[in-house]
Design a protein around this motif. Structure first.
Motif, short mmCIF file in Angstrom:
data_model
loop_
_atom_site.label_atom_id
_atom_site.label_comp_id
_atom_site.label_asym_id
_atom_site.label_seq_id
_atom_site.Cartn_x
_atom_site.Cartn_y
_atom_site.Cartn_z
N ALA A 1 50.64 45.71 44.44
CA ALA A 1 51.25 46.59 43.54
C ALA A 1 50.76 46.45 42.12
CB ALA A 1 52.75 46.51 43.64
N LEU A 2 50.82 45.18 41.67
CA LEU A 2 50.40 45.08 40.26
C LEU A 2 48.84 45.61 40.18
CD1 LEU A 2 51.23 43.92 37.74
CD2 LEU A 2 50.41 41.68 38.38
N PHE B 1 45.24 45.24 33.24
CA PHE B 1 44.39 43.89 33.19
C PHE B 1 45.03 42.66 33.53
CE2 PHE B 1 41.82 46.48 30.39
CZ PHE B 1 40.47 46.02 30.61
N LEU B 2 46.40 42.77 33.83
CA LEU B 2 47.09 41.72 34.51
C LEU B 2 46.70 41.65 36.03
CD1 LEU B 2 48.97 39.22 33.75
CD2 LEU B 2 51.07 41.07 34.23
N GLY B 3 46.65 42.66 36.47
CA GLY B 3 46.54 42.94 38.12
C GLY B 3 44.97 43.00 38.17
N LEU B 4 44.01 42.94 37.29
CA LEU B 4 42.67 43.08 37.60
C LEU B 4 42.20 41.75 38.34
CD1 LEU B 4 40.03 44.55 37.23
CD2 LEU B 4 39.67 43.35 34.92
N PRO B 5 42.62 40.46 38.01
CA PRO B 5 42.01 39.40 38.87
C PRO B 5 42.16 39.62 40.43
CG PRO B 5 43.16 38.68 37.11
CD PRO B 5 43.46 40.12 36.82
N HIS B 6 43.41 40.12 40.80
CA HIS B 6 43.69 40.24 42.23
C HIS B 6 42.85 41.47 42.78
CE1 HIS B 6 45.64 40.44 46.02
NE2 HIS B 6 46.11 41.62 45.80
N LEU B 7 42.68 42.44 41.90
CA LEU B 7 41.70 43.71 42.22
C LEU B 7 40.20 43.46 42.52
CD1 LEU B 7 42.11 47.08 42.67
CD2 LEU B 7 41.56 47.22 40.35
N VAL B 8 39.69 42.67 41.61
CA VAL B 8 38.36 41.97 41.64
C VAL B 8 38.14 41.32 42.72
CG1 VAL B 8 36.58 40.75 40.40
CG2 VAL B 8 38.17 42.40 39.20
N ALA B 9 39.09 40.45 43.61
CA ALA B 9 38.94 39.56 44.44
C ALA B 9 39.18 40.29 45.76
CB ALA B 9 40.02 38.31 44.16
#
Length: 320
Positions: free
Chosen positions: A248-249, A146-154
């Protein structure tokens, strides 16, 4: 805690079939990825790798095992047993070693739990600690995901970006329901001793999950997975592969989650497929993603080797 305590259990047809199924998944996935890989380019990257970054990646993966040992110590504390920092580390390395060399017949968790029990811990506490340790490992991975989720969603298509979190939420719901199993009213005819024993263990697990020791274990679990993220970045630098920290995150926690599924031998094949699919979202070629995954897998195997010697050092150990 005699070293001779670790013995191979008798094989069962169901166990052999499961092992063959895992072997098939591993070989098929690795075969498909290997057939598509540019091996001369991959070997050229490895031959020209920066030794400093290689050493950094391996060192941090080795440190991840130490953090996992601390998580095992925390899980035992939450279950009512105490072990020293050094013994917890030796037990974790030993379990990792047997998890690598005996992937089908005897898991690393079983070895670690058995040696802890032979050291004097109660069987109830060991079983509780094993379940708690796995849950903490899962929750730590989810936190990183979930820490890397914002970048993944974007950056990724919604169907891809939300697939992992949705699966995690469904798993979390199942876990919460399972933790209420002892509160489900059952007919008297079903309340046999085994059922009552399971209900009692669920009650203990629910209490252990909210302990300070479990919170410490969660932090150590997050550290274990963060080490894997850093190792991927370090190996990317060593091999000259363009991987950004945020990429990577976003990808690595999902690959950890996928590799933990019990459908292949020690995550081999599944991890490589997840690396290739995940990093493809950020323009990384299949060969480069495969190289990174193989480096992580090789690091896990190499970091397990000290467990063989540490297992011998457990001979004659007193109660944890």
């Amino acid at each position: 805690m005699p070293a001779e305590a670790v013995t191979m259990p008798a094989g069962r047809p169901g166990g052999r079939l499961m092992l063959l199924a895992k072997l098939a998944v591993t070989l098929v996935v690795l075969g498909v990825l290997g057939a598509k890989a540019d091996w001369p380019a991959l070997l050229a990257r490895v031959a020209g790798a920066d030794p400093v970054w290689l050493a950094a990646g391996f060192t941090v993966k080795l440190f991840a095992v130490v953090c996992a040992g601390e998580r095992w110590r925390d899980a035992l504390r939450a279950a009512g047993e105490r072990v020293s920092h050094g013994l917890a580390m030796r037990l974790m390395f030993t379990g990792l070693f047997f998890g690598q060399v005996l992937p089908g017949a005897l898991g690393g968790d079983v070895v670690r739990g058995w040696l802890t029990y032979r050291g004097g811990a109660s069987s109830t506490a060991v079983m509780l600690a094993l379940v708690l340790d796995r849950l903490l490992a899962l929750v730590g991975c989810v936190a990183l995901l979930f820490l890397g989720l914002p970048h993944l969603v974007a950056t990724a298509p919604p169907s891809v970006a939300w697939a992992g979190p949705v699966a995690v939420v469904l798993l979390a719901i199942a876990m919460v329901v399972g933790l209420q199993a002892d509160r489900i009213p059952l007919p008297g005819v079903l309340l046999r001793p085994p059922v009552r024993a399971v209900q009692a263990q669920v009650t203990r697990l629910r209490a252990a999950l909210v302990s300070r020791a479990a919170l410490a274990g969660l932090l150590h679990s997050a550290a274990v997975h963060a080490c894997t993220v850093f190792a991927v970045i370090a190996y990317a630098h060593a091999l000259g592969i363009p991987v950004r920290v945020l990429d990577a995150l976003a990808v690595v926690p999902m690959t950890i989650f996928a590799a933990a599924l019990p459908i292949s031998l020690n995550g081999w094949g599944v991890r490589e497929g997840a690396f290739v699919a995940g990093f493809a979202l950020y323009g990384l070629g299949a060969t480069d993603a495969l190289a990174l995954s193989l480096m992580i897998g090789l690091s896990v195997t190499l970091s397990s080797l000290p467990g063989g010697l540490l297992w011998l050092s457990l001979k004659g150990s007193a109660r944890p």
